[in-house]
Design an enzyme around this catalytic site. Structure first.
Site, mmCIF file in Angstrom:
data_model
loop_
_atom_site.group_PDB
_atom_site.id
_atom_site.type_symbol
_atom_site.label_atom_id
_atom_site.label_comp_id
_atom_site.label_asym_id
_atom_site.label_seq_id
_atom_site.Cartn_x
_atom_site.Cartn_y
_atom_site.Cartn_z
ATOM 1 N N CYS A 178 0.857 -1.181 0.000
ATOM 2 C CA CYS A 178 0.000 0.000 0.000
ATOM 3 C C CYS A 178 0.893 1.231 0.000
ATOM 4 C CB CYS A 178 -0.895 0.000 1.238
ATOM 5 S SG CYS A 178 -1.772 1.557 1.454
ATOM 6 N N CYS A 206 -0.052 6.491 6.748
ATOM 7 C CA CYS A 206 -1.358 6.263 7.362
ATOM 8 C C CYS A 206 -1.204 5.615 8.728
ATOM 9 C CB CYS A 206 -2.196 5.383 6.442
ATOM 10 S SG CYS A 206 -3.658 4.675 7.208
ATOM 11 N N CYS A 241 -2.842 0.204 9.173
ATOM 12 C CA CYS A 241 -2.648 -1.253 9.078
ATOM 13 C C CYS A 241 -1.248 -1.626 9.550
ATOM 14 C CB CYS A 241 -2.833 -1.720 7.637
ATOM 15 S SG CYS A 241 -4.495 -1.480 7.006
ATOM 16 N N CYS A 259 -8.333 1.650 -0.663
ATOM 17 C CA CYS A 259 -7.701 1.153 0.555
ATOM 18 C C CYS A 259 -8.023 -0.334 0.698
ATOM 19 C CB CYS A 259 -8.241 1.960 1.741
ATOM 20 S SG CYS A 259 -8.009 1.190 3.344
ATOM 21 N N GLN A 301 -20.940 -1.434 14.542
ATOM 22 C CA GLN A 301 -19.689 -2.167 14.324
ATOM 23 C C GLN A 301 -19.253 -2.034 12.856
ATOM 24 O OE1 GLN A 301 -17.847 -3.641 16.554
ATOM 25 N NE2 GLN A 301 -19.174 -4.018 18.314
ATOM 26 N N TYR A 318 -23.678 -0.912 28.313
ATOM 27 C CA TYR A 318 -22.948 -0.236 27.235
ATOM 28 C C TYR A 318 -23.561 -0.684 25.909
ATOM 29 C CZ TYR A 318 -19.550 -0.090 31.089
ATOM 30 O OH TYR A 318 -18.926 0.061 32.303
ATOM 31 N N GLU A 344 -27.112 2.791 28.362
ATOM 32 C CA GLU A 344 -26.165 3.440 27.449
ATOM 33 C C GLU A 344 -26.126 4.937 27.765
ATOM 34 O OE1 GLU A 344 -24.070 2.853 24.645
ATOM 35 O OE2 GLU A 344 -23.948 5.037 24.678
ATOM 36 N N ASP A 357 -20.321 -4.689 27.107
ATOM 37 C CA ASP A 357 -19.480 -4.390 25.939
ATOM 38 C C ASP A 357 -18.926 -2.973 26.086
ATOM 39 O OD1 ASP A 357 -18.294 -4.272 23.471
ATOM 40 O OD2 ASP A 357 -20.149 -4.239 22.317
ATOM 41 N N CYS A 399 -13.128 -4.815 23.187
ATOM 42 C CA CYS A 399 -12.306 -4.480 22.018
ATOM 43 C C CYS A 399 -10.889 -4.155 22.463
ATOM 44 C CB CYS A 399 -12.922 -3.320 21.241
ATOM 45 S SG CYS A 399 -13.151 -1.853 22.244
#
Ligand code: SAH
Length: 387
Positions: free
Chosen positions: A11, A17, A20, A94, A218, A247, A268, A316, A343
């Site tokens: 890339c 950037c 990644c 991308c 998501q 959440y 939330e 979450d 996450c």
């Protein structure tokens, strides 16, 4: 070849950037590394199941953002901010973004000149178009384009819409968002729908969800279905349980759980998300769910004080993890099972440490690759109350 050169070959903007981090690794290697890191973190608690990867790990992002600006000759450019700066690096396509979304952004850039729309210049404050956001309903094919402008007045708006739709008839709605502030936030508060219904819908696990320009959803729909399915497997619902979705965002997980639960509560902190959650529940004709606008920790504390009973806690939290207030109150209410979606495995294990001191043990866990080519890992854990 150096690592930087290898990345550059895959890339051209990889180094600038920085999105990644693992672009130079094969997908098998990426999964192996993620799995190893997760095993190491989880070692004191539980042996993870096999990591859940993607069959085709490219172009998974359903939300694509481009910043607009000008080069030295005042030609419009669009792309990303260089890592930790405000210089724009031009990008047309991308590896991880939805390809249709990328094409639409290039088309918009091509239309600007003939409509005399100048990209915004952050230094001088001149110009109109600041950002373009494209969101794609992966399973419905609906596409939303958000034009973020520095002022609410867009010249020849209707003709611009016509020209864009001619190039991309697949676009289902176009929204103008006004951001006239000097801020790093992409979207402002004011919005005007200039084509279609102003939001898109997508389906997950057999339900339909509304996605507005600003609501959380998501970004990897294929893996999200696998994530939610795993969460439901761990929750082990039989139809008799009282469930809390903490959440809850726009209510996705709680609504999926509501099919196999007696009743579901969702809590939330974000007002827009709760509004979307309420309308999503209506849209799917779910009557055993209620959403509360509150801090999850405060809400749980109130539940504990009122001695409300809870069978399953689904949580979450954001990257920073949960709070001690929340975890202590959870232990006090003592649901049979806790399903923790995370996450950020680092804050996850910090929270597991507290929960395991408070009468829980981690029975099962798994990592899910939501973000191929990056070093981020998503995880689900099942905790059960010790007897
Ligand atoms: N479960 C949802 C959203 C998860 S993202 C989904 O899968 O789509 C985490 C959510 O936690 C965000 O919507 C954020 O607004 C919310 N949040 C952050 N801090 C919070 C707090 N203290 N109390 C309640 N919600 C919070």
């Amino acid at each position: 070849m150096s690592e930087k050169e290898t990345k550059q070959k895959i890339c051209p903007v990889a180094a600038k950037c920085g999105g990644c981090q693992w672009i130079n690794k094969s997908y098998e290697e990426q999964l192996k590394s993620k799995s190893q890191n997760f095993h190491k973190l989880m070692e004191p608690y539980c042996r993870p199941e096999a990591i859940i990867g993607m069959e085709d790990p490219k172009h998974y992002r359903n939300k694509v953002h481009a910043v607009f600006g000008e080069d030295k000759r005042h030609n419009a450019i669009s792309g990303i901010y260089e890592e930790r700066s405000h210089r724009i690096v031009p990008v047309d396509s991308c590896l991880i973004e939805n390809q249709k979304a990328d094409e639409i952004i290039v088309s918009i850039r091509g239309l600007l000149k003939s409509f005399k729309i100048r990209p915004y210049n952050e230094d001088t404050g001149f110009g109109l178009l600041r950002h373009v956001l494209v969101r794609v309903g992966f399973f419905t094919g609906e596409i939303m384009v958000v034009l973020v402008l520095s002022s609410p007045i867009m010249p020849s708006k209707n003709n611009f819409v016509k020209a864009l739709l001619k190039l991309h008839p697949e676009i289902t709605t176009i929204v103008v968002n006004v951001n006239d502030r000097d801020t790093s936030m992409i979207l402002g508060e004011r919005e005007q729908v200039i084509y279609g219904k102003g939001y898109i819908e997508d389906r997950l696990c057999g339900m339909t969800f509304r996605i507005s320009p600003r609501s959380f959803y998501q970004v990897n729909p294929i893996q999200t279905e696998k994530l939610y399915a795993k969460a439901m497997e761990y929750a082990g619902l039989t139809g008799r349980e009282t469930v809390l979705d903490a959440y809850c965002g726009t209510g996705t997980i709680g609504m999926i759980a509501s099919r196999n639960a007696a009743r579901v509560l969702g809590v939330e902190l974000n007002k827009d998300a709760v509004r979307d959650a309420v309308s999503n529940a209506k849209r799917n004709q779910i009557s055993n769910i209620r959403f509360y606008l509150n801090d999850a920790g405060k809400f749980l504390l109130e539940m504990a004080e009122e001695k409300m009973s809870l069978d399953v806690l689904l949580m979450d939290p954001p990257r920073s993890g949960s709070s001690e207030e929340f975890l202590n109150a959870a232990a006090k209410i003592a649901p049979e099972r806790i399903v923790y979606i995370s996450c950020n495995p680092v804050s996850l294990v910090r929270d597991l440490k507290l929960l395991t001191k408070k009468g829980y043990r981690t029975l099962r866990c798994v990592a899910i690759d939501m973000f191929p080519y990056t070093d981020a890992v998503e995880a689900v854990c099942l905790l059960s109350k010790l007897r």
